[in-house]
Design an enzyme around this catalytic site. Sequence first.
Site, PDB file in Angstrom:
ATOM      1  N   ALA A  47       0.810  -1.223   0.000  1.00 28.90           N
ATOM      2  CA  ALA A  47       0.000   0.000   0.000  1.00 28.90           C
ATOM      3  C   ALA A  47       0.845   1.276   0.000  1.00 28.90           C
ATOM      4  O   ALA A  47       0.608   2.167  -0.832  1.00 28.90           O
ATOM      5  CB  ALA A  47      -0.968  -0.029   1.185  1.00 28.90           C
ATOM      6  N   ARG A  87      -5.580   0.055  -8.527  1.00 32.17           N
ATOM      7  CA  ARG A  87      -5.915  -0.944  -7.505  1.00 32.17           C
ATOM      8  C   ARG A  87      -6.850  -0.269  -6.525  1.00 32.17           C
ATOM      9  O   ARG A  87      -6.431   0.668  -5.827  1.00 32.17           O
ATOM     10  CB  ARG A  87      -4.662  -1.496  -6.815  1.00 32.17           C
ATOM     11  CG  ARG A  87      -3.718  -2.251  -7.758  1.00 32.17           C
ATOM     12  CD  ARG A  87      -2.790  -3.171  -7.007  1.00 32.17           C
ATOM     13  NE  ARG A  87      -3.504  -4.327  -6.465  1.00 32.17           N
ATOM     14  CZ  ARG A  87      -2.969  -5.180  -5.599  1.00 32.17           C
ATOM     15  NH1 ARG A  87      -1.740  -5.001  -5.156  1.00 32.17           N
ATOM     16  NH2 ARG A  87      -3.671  -6.216  -5.156  1.00 32.17           N
ATOM     17  N   GLN A 191       3.804 -13.705  -2.199  1.00 35.72           N
ATOM     18  CA  GLN A 191       4.584 -12.583  -1.692  1.00 35.72           C
ATOM     19  C   GLN A 191       5.351 -12.944  -0.426  1.00 35.72           C
ATOM     20  O   GLN A 191       6.411 -12.394  -0.160  1.00 35.72           O
ATOM     21  CB  GLN A 191       3.670 -11.378  -1.422  1.00 35.72           C
ATOM     22  CG  GLN A 191       3.056 -10.762  -2.669  1.00 35.72           C
ATOM     23  CD  GLN A 191       1.643 -11.249  -2.905  1.00 35.72           C
ATOM     24  OE1 GLN A 191       1.369 -12.447  -2.783  1.00 35.72           O
ATOM     25  NE2 GLN A 191       0.735 -10.350  -3.235  1.00 35.72           N
ATOM     26  N   ASP A 232      -4.177  -2.352   4.088  1.00 33.42           N
ATOM     27  CA  ASP A 232      -4.383  -1.595   2.861  1.00 33.42           C
ATOM     28  C   ASP A 232      -5.437  -0.515   3.028  1.00 33.42           C
ATOM     29  O   ASP A 232      -5.473   0.441   2.254  1.00 33.42           O
ATOM     30  CB  ASP A 232      -4.777  -2.543   1.729  1.00 33.42           C
ATOM     31  CG  ASP A 232      -3.614  -3.430   1.316  1.00 33.42           C
ATOM     32  OD1 ASP A 232      -2.905  -3.052   0.374  1.00 33.42           O
ATOM     33  OD2 ASP A 232      -3.393  -4.471   1.960  1.00 33.42           O
ATOM     34  N   ASN A 242      -6.841  -6.172   4.492  1.00 32.71           N
ATOM     35  CA  ASN A 242      -5.448  -6.573   4.282  1.00 32.71           C
ATOM     36  C   ASN A 242      -5.454  -7.802   3.377  1.00 32.71           C
ATOM     37  O   ASN A 242      -6.501  -8.319   2.994  1.00 32.71           O
ATOM     38  CB  ASN A 242      -4.761  -6.862   5.619  1.00 32.71           C
ATOM     39  CG  ASN A 242      -3.257  -6.990   5.480  1.00 32.71           C
ATOM     40  OD1 ASN A 242      -2.610  -6.139   4.870  1.00 32.71           O
ATOM     41  ND2 ASN A 242      -2.669  -8.043   6.023  1.00 32.71           N
ATOM     42  N   LYS A 243      -4.288  -8.283   3.056  1.00 36.36           N
ATOM     43  CA  LYS A 243      -4.144  -9.411   2.135  1.00 36.36           C
ATOM     44  C   LYS A 243      -5.040 -10.580   2.548  1.00 36.36           C
ATOM     45  O   LYS A 243      -5.139 -10.912   3.733  1.00 36.36           O
ATOM     46  CB  LYS A 243      -2.675  -9.850   2.099  1.00 36.36           C
ATOM     47  CG  LYS A 243      -2.413 -11.069   1.232  1.00 36.36           C
ATOM     48  CD  LYS A 243      -2.702 -10.801  -0.235  1.00 36.36           C
ATOM     49  CE  LYS A 243      -2.518 -12.058  -1.068  1.00 36.36           C
ATOM     50  NZ  LYS A 243      -2.879 -11.834  -2.477  1.00 36.36           N
TER      51      LYS A 243
END
Length: 344
Positions: A47, A87, A191, A232, A242-243
């Site tokens: 982010a 995004r 990631q 994020d 978040n992820k």
Amino acid sequence: MSLSIAWQDGVVEAVDQCALPHEYRLLRLSTPGEVIDAIQRLAIRGAPAIGVAGALAVAMSARAHTRDGVCDEAAVRADAQRIADARPTAVNLSWAVRRVVGKLSGGADAVLAEAYDILTEDEKRNRAAADEAADLVQRLCGRRPLRLLTHCNTGRLATVAWGTALGAIRVLAGNGHVTEVLFGETRPLLQGARLTAWELAEAGIPHRMLVDSAGPAALASGMVDCVLVGADRVCANGDVANKIGTYSLALAAHRAGVPFIVVAPESTLDLSLASGADILIEERSAAEVTAFGGVEVAPAGTEVFNPAFDVTPAELITAVVTESGLFGPLRTTLLTSTVSERAS
């Protein structure tokens, strides 16, 4: 520590996060379209990092659309909207774009100066948030070697430098307070496996990787003293996007009585949204999960649900920590109850 994003002679230089860990290479992006592509394919991700990249892309647009000292503001605003939409979930991107667009009346040089300010502020903000979070972890868990769990990548690659949650882990490790860091592989684009493992190895911090679904089991079996993740977007009530996979870790941490701490700069706060129910969650291509390493693993035509993020409700979060300290809604209620529970 080298920067993951820099402005060099009118172009954005950024670490290509798609190439790691096998190759460390820099991208040189000279147009807003190239920056948008890098953000969308996750060559630039995290982010804070995409916020900085987006701001610099607007500066590129302002320079490109200036003739004889006059900036075509309409053209720049059109580019800025495309950049902000690259995004949709991470609010840092739209925040940074709005901030530099606000300087358009001053011309291209003013836009670039604001974008450069965002870049140079990033490391300072994230180091401060990391220090705050590390101090909180030690107050909650004690000043002793700790077993930590994190998710996705929140280090220097996801920011200009240092990192958020992984930055806090760096601080704790530097103080001799980390026994081991567990981290999820982070499906579908790995990631964790590719980037977090690379950063932890670079920093010399002991670590082990888990398949994403093993995180709750590690928490349930007593292998974790504290969970540290990034964000994020953080809503006014403290809900956090978040992820994908963060929510399941928060549920498991809550059940296990393990502190769950979110580390993010204030640019991640979105007080315009009352709760996580209002967050637009990005869905990504089915191809990211129907194939692995270029090999098809699912039958042709398989339908896919591939959200990039999930939302963790505030009641599962011990604290959201920014460079200014604890985020308001959680300052007294959840933190006080967590400290009380762990003391009893």
